[in-house]
Design an enzyme around this catalytic site. Structure first.
Site, short mmCIF file in Angstrom:
data_model
loop_
_atom_site.label_atom_id
_atom_site.label_comp_id
_atom_site.label_asym_id
_atom_site.label_seq_id
_atom_site.Cartn_x
_atom_site.Cartn_y
_atom_site.Cartn_z
N HIS A 61 -6.65 -4.46 10.37
CA HIS A 61 -6.42 -4.36 8.93
C HIS A 61 -5.17 -5.13 8.48
O HIS A 61 -4.24 -5.32 9.27
CB HIS A 61 -6.38 -2.90 8.45
CG HIS A 61 -5.19 -2.10 8.87
ND1 HIS A 61 -5.25 -0.74 9.08
CD2 HIS A 61 -3.90 -2.44 9.10
CE1 HIS A 61 -4.04 -0.29 9.41
NE2 HIS A 61 -3.21 -1.30 9.43
N ASP A 73 0.82 -1.21 0.00
CA ASP A 73 0.00 0.00 0.00
C ASP A 73 0.85 1.26 0.00
O ASP A 73 2.07 1.20 0.18
CB ASP A 73 -0.95 -0.02 1.21
CG ASP A 73 -0.26 -0.43 2.51
OD1 ASP A 73 0.99 -0.37 2.57
OD2 ASP A 73 -0.95 -0.81 3.44
N GLU A 113 -9.35 -1.91 5.51
CA GLU A 113 -9.87 -1.48 6.81
C GLU A 113 -11.15 -2.25 7.15
O GLU A 113 -11.82 -2.78 6.25
CB GLU A 113 -10.14 0.03 6.77
CG GLU A 113 -8.89 0.89 6.59
CD GLU A 113 -8.00 0.97 7.84
OE1 GLU A 113 -7.99 0.02 8.64
OE2 GLU A 113 -7.31 1.98 8.00
N ASP A 121 -6.72 -2.21 14.38
CA ASP A 121 -8.13 -2.40 13.99
C ASP A 121 -8.30 -3.66 13.13
O ASP A 121 -9.35 -3.87 12.54
CB ASP A 121 -8.67 -1.16 13.26
CG ASP A 121 -7.99 -0.93 11.91
OD1 ASP A 121 -7.08 -1.70 11.54
OD2 ASP A 121 -8.39 0.02 11.20
P1 PGA Z 1 2.88 -1.22 12.42
O1 PGA Z 1 1.70 -1.21 11.36
O2 PGA Z 1 3.84 -2.28 11.99
O3 PGA Z 1 3.52 0.15 12.32
O4 PGA Z 1 2.28 -1.49 13.75
C1 PGA Z 1 1.17 -2.42 10.99
C2 PGA Z 1 -0.01 -2.20 10.07
O5 PGA Z 1 -0.68 -1.16 10.17
O6 PGA Z 1 -0.29 -3.08 9.25
#
Ligand code: PGA
Length: 251
Positions: A148, A77, A153, A146
């Protein structure tokens, strides 16, 4: 390292004491695949979670143990819109943490373009590119608090194709730590859909830290639901779940 099995589920999770151990374990899987298949397709993720893995891959490349000369990478992404030269863009993050330190040719990097004129058109272009490539050999995945994966999302459906999406307030709050102020966090992104993730031949799912514990529990122990997008991985035939003690604390 200890293994947690889940009643009635075909997968298990490996729990490690430190994120460095997870990084080394995950890097071994990637480097083994690289030795077998030097032109592998490698799906990559941004965020804090995969940094120990990237550190190990940089080390292995510098020591001459592996080469990325023939690899193609596909990132999950990118924020939209974003100045892709900014270190806050996901392309900038990847350059800083991996690409600038390995022998991967620039032309082998694939990531949605955060500077494209139109997010939907760019999402369709990236989807076509991903589909033409076939499934990646290994997809690195983190999880949002959350639930995702990528920026898929929580919602009432799984979206199969690459798409532009609004970020949830939770994601914006979580990612604000990289920015001077929460008002600077982009509110939209382009993300690989669930289809491309599920087409990966293998997923390396990594979760570390207490703030991931509930999402990990929802993803691995409850029935699969788009309210926790990572739960779709219950149906992926070859996902390795790598957790630290804190992320595994509710299992
Ligand atoms: P993070 O993000 O590794 O910074 O916790 C993970 C994600 O949002 O997939």
């Amino acid at each position: 390292m200890k293994e947690i099995k889940f009643e009635g589920k075909p997968y298990s999770a490996l729990v490690f004491d430190t994120e460095e151990e997870i990084g080394r374990y995950a890097a071994e899987i990637v480097t083994k695949k690289l030795c077998e298949k030097p032109d592998m397709l490698l799906g990559l993720a941004t965020g804090s979670t995969p940094v120990p893995l990237y550190r190990e891959l940089v080390k292995a490349c510098k020591e001459g143990k592996v080469s990325f000369k023939n690899v193609r990478t596909y990132n999950l992404d990118e924020y939209f819109p974003i100045d892709t030269k900014s270190p806050l863009s996901f392309l900038g993050f990847m350059r800083e943490n991996l690409f600038d330190h390995i022998d991967l040719p620039d032309g082998a990097i694939h990531i949605p373009n955060g500077e494209a004129a139109d997010a939907d058109v760019e999402a369709a272009r990236y989807e076509k590119e991903l589909f033409a490539a076939g499934g990646v050999d290994i997809q690195v995945l983190g999880i949002g608090s959350d639930g995702h994966i990528g920026f898929n999302e929580p919602g009432d459906a799984y979206i199969y194709e690459t798409h532009a999406t609004d970020l949830t307030q939770q994601t914006i709050v979580d990612n604000s730590r990289f920015f001077n102020d929460i008002s600077e966090v982009p509110t939209r992104a382009i993300t690989m859909g669930i289809g491309a993730i599920m087409r990966a031949k293998q997923c390396l799912f990594i979760a570390t830290g207490k703030n991931k514990a509930q999402a990990v529990k929802d993803a691995l122990t409850a029935s699969a639901t788009p309210a926790c997008q990572a739960s779709i991985l219950q149906f992926h035939p070859n996902t390795v779940f790598l957790l630290d003690q804190e992320a595994a604390s509710l299992l």
